[in-house]
Design a protein around this motif. Structure first.
Motif, PDB file in Angstrom:
ATOM      1  N   THR A  65       0.840  -1.198   0.000  1.00 44.52           N
ATOM      2  CA  THR A  65       0.000   0.000   0.000  1.00 44.52           C
ATOM      3  C   THR A  65       0.874   1.246   0.000  1.00 44.52           C
ATOM      4  O   THR A  65       1.924   1.289   0.639  1.00 44.52           O
ATOM      5  N   SER A 125      -0.798   4.059   0.720  1.00 45.57           N
ATOM      6  CA  SER A 125      -1.624   4.944   1.530  1.00 45.57           C
ATOM      7  C   SER A 125      -1.030   5.126   2.920  1.00 45.57           C
ATOM      8  O   SER A 125      -0.410   4.208   3.479  1.00 45.57           O
ATOM      9  N   THR A 158      -6.203   2.460   6.764  1.00 41.86           N
ATOM     10  CA  THR A 158      -5.664   3.626   6.070  1.00 41.86           C
ATOM     11  C   THR A 158      -6.150   4.870   6.810  1.00 41.86           C
ATOM     12  O   THR A 158      -7.223   4.869   7.434  1.00 41.86           O
TER      13      THR A 158
END
Length: 283
Positions: free
Chosen positions: A27, A29, A46
């Protein structure tokens, strides 16, 4: 009294809303930690997903719904808390303002007693079928069910299916989620607890009687809850994904890992009535 909420959201937590570092997947994020164990960070969302969950909890009736024990659920700082209701122990316990509801638990215990074998009988039979070459931990959870933490590579390929078959004749079932193999009474399920909370919220005027129920989950223990909901979503990973599990109208996320959790929250939010969405600040 505030206006009744227009939506009930029943959501599984682990690998649906929150993720360990290993389960999060690749990820880019930003993430926030929502659980610590012995002082060390354990589970994440997130940052955008956490913010959207706080907003969702302000406008919809959000019901955390988990197989975790009461104590394990208590470690999580899930955005939007405190929760008027939460479902733990796979539906075996309903928490009301953080405290177990004794009336509900007595109903569950009575249903388990009349449904078949006792936990002690199941635990004895299970211990006779396992050994340390592939079982890392054996746990009994909230005096309701038991689970194993296993070495997946060393676990006999047919163990879960054979054990499940044996259990079904005795009012129990078995399923695997990640490295855990759960053995659960059929009387203990998330969908029944969600229906009970929904009825209480409507009776108290906190939920519109016409409000749809939306549900999310990734494992076999979530399947009944997804079927019972008006609308359901699952991530593109986990046990249900491995099984290729479907139901009419089921949504499957485009993303996997922690990004799927954020996508599910966006899907919940999009189901809010237009006037509620219009009042939300843009992110």
């Amino acid at each position: 009294m505030p206006a009744p909420k227009p939506l009930l959201v029943a959501t599984d937590l682990d690998r649906t809303m929150i993720y360990s570092g290993a389960a999060a997947g690749a990820t880019e994020s930003a993430t926030v930690c929502v659980e610590h164990l012995d002082g060390a960070p354990l589970s994440y969302m997130t940052a955008r997903g956490a913010d959207r969950m706080r907003r969702l909890a302000a406008t919809a009736a959000v019901l955390p719904t988990t197989t975790r024990t009461i104590a394990q659920f208590g470690r999580i700082r899930f955005p939007g808390e405190p929760w008027p209701y939460a479902v733990t122990s796979n539906g075996g316990n309903i928490l009301v303002d953080g405290r177990p509801d004794g009336q509900w638990r007595r109903r569950i215990d009575a249903a388990v007693r009349t449904g078949g074998a006792t936990l002690a009988e199941i635990a004895t039979a299970l211990r006779a079928r396992i050994d340390d070459s592939w079982v890392l931990k054996f746990r009994e959870a909230d005096d309701l069910f038991c689970y194993l933490v296993v070495d997946l590579a060393a676990t006999p390929a047919d163990f879960v299916s054979e054990w499940d078959t044996w259990c079904r004749d005795r009012g129990w079932s078995a399923s695997r989620q990640g490295r855990k193999i759960y053995t659960m009474p059929t009387a203990v399920c998330k969908s029944r607890a969600v229906a009970e909370v929904r009825a209480r919220l409507i009776a108290s005027g906190r939920l519109d009687a016409a409000a749809p129920t939306l549900a999310a989950g990734d494992g076999a223990l979530d399947a009944e809850m997804l079927v019972a909901a008006d609308h359901a979503i699952r991530p593109r990973h986990g046990e249900l994904e491995e099984l290729g599990w479907q139901r009419p109208g089921l949504i499957v996320t485009a993303a996997t890992g922690i990004a799927a959790g954020a996508e599910i929250i966006d899907w919940f939010t999009a189901a809010l009535p237009d006037q509620v969405l219009a009042a939300e600040p843009t992110s």
